[in-house]
Design an enzyme around this catalytic site. Sequence first.
Site, PDB file in Angstrom:
ATOM      1  N   GLY A 145      24.757  49.835  71.491  1.00 14.65           N
ATOM      2  CA  GLY A 145      25.772  49.153  70.705  1.00 14.65           C
ATOM      3  C   GLY A 145      26.636  50.186  69.995  1.00 14.65           C
ATOM      4  O   GLY A 145      26.155  51.256  69.626  1.00 14.65           O
ATOM      5  N   CYS A 146      27.913  49.882  69.807  1.00  6.50           N
ATOM      6  CA  CYS A 146      28.813  50.861  69.190  1.00  6.50           C
ATOM      7  C   CYS A 146      28.426  51.137  67.736  1.00  6.50           C
ATOM      8  O   CYS A 146      28.445  52.293  67.288  1.00  6.50           O
ATOM      9  CB  CYS A 146      30.268  50.410  69.291  1.00  6.50           C
ATOM     10  SG  CYS A 146      30.589  48.726  68.717  1.00  6.50           S
ATOM     11  N   ASN A 147      28.058  50.094  66.990  1.00  3.01           N
ATOM     12  CA  ASN A 147      27.602  50.298  65.617  1.00  3.01           C
ATOM     13  C   ASN A 147      26.283  51.062  65.591  1.00  3.01           C
ATOM     14  O   ASN A 147      26.066  51.937  64.745  1.00  3.01           O
ATOM     15  CB  ASN A 147      27.424  48.950  64.908  1.00  3.01           C
ATOM     16  CG  ASN A 147      28.710  48.176  64.775  1.00  3.01           C
ATOM     17  OD1 ASN A 147      29.792  48.756  64.694  1.00  3.01           O
ATOM     18  ND2 ASN A 147      28.617  46.867  64.752  1.00  3.01           N
TER      19      ASN A 147
END
Length: 343
Positions: free
Chosen positions: A149-151
Amino acid sequence: MTQHRIAILGASGYTGAELVRLIATHPAMKIVALSADRKAGMAMDQVFPFLRHLDLPVLQKIDEIDFSGVDLCFCALPHATTQVVVNALPRNLKIVDLSADFRLRDPAEYEKWYGQPHTAVELQREAVYGLTEFYRDEIKTARLVAGTGCNAATGQFALRPLISAGVIDLDNILIDLKAGVSGAGRSLKENLLHAELSGGTHTYSMGGKHRHLGEFDQEFSKIAGRPVQVRFSPHLLPMNRGILATVYVKADPQVVHATLAKAYAAEPFLKVLPFGALPSTRDIAGSNFCHLGVIGDRVPGHAVVVAVLDNLTKGSSGQAIQNANLMLGIEETAGLMLAPVFP
């Protein structure tokens, strides 16, 4: 140089378009197939006019693609859809998945965070977690790599070396994160309309509900050898790209900086700023770089780490290509040393 034949499934979304943008100048990759569902039969420049200078295949349905001539497939499909699609692909095909379907190793954890049972558990066990800088050796020999996930990637770049080195209090970690709207995907959503989003800042998935917490729990607990739960406060900002994570830890600030600087000294995409300097999302827009800065907090014995990256590039499509380079035996940085876009 050998040209590896690439397919992109879900090419009509933001991460699919970002893959095309990056691969367009890649010295060892050639796009031979692009898929979309509702937009099948359309030319890519009809969907994304900014790509009209490229000679690209027409968008197809997935079942129309001949995978026998494909070396590697990127899956930029929605969560839950991907596990069904990947399960039906040839077993000798190398795959980099950009969805959440194979990030969590425990099927029970997947069901907890995504609200439904996993339908391809054997593939879930096979998948290698795709945070490149920390899973290089496994990625090189993998057939299926699960992009982060980017976060989750942003928070991990700030914290993994600190947890490994034992220099922070594991029970006192807060990640305050701001993300651009492209991280929510391209599907129409009322809360992402210009009139609803612009001119304001919005919290979302607060109180331990954000799905990327599953990745934080999995990865940080694995490093520490005991359960680690971080506090996580995500916010949506009216900007197209970028993530800025402000991470608060209980530790000596100089030790935190020295630990990160040592851990990332040889990493081409991770840049630790001089102590006291902090990065901006403007510094990394459109690039595969992550910048990190460290300062001391006003409370003695506490430090603040700020990490920034582009959610579509280092947080997703750029990371996917970095992993694909390793899987195909290509130089890891190939096609990814583009300078950030400024202003």
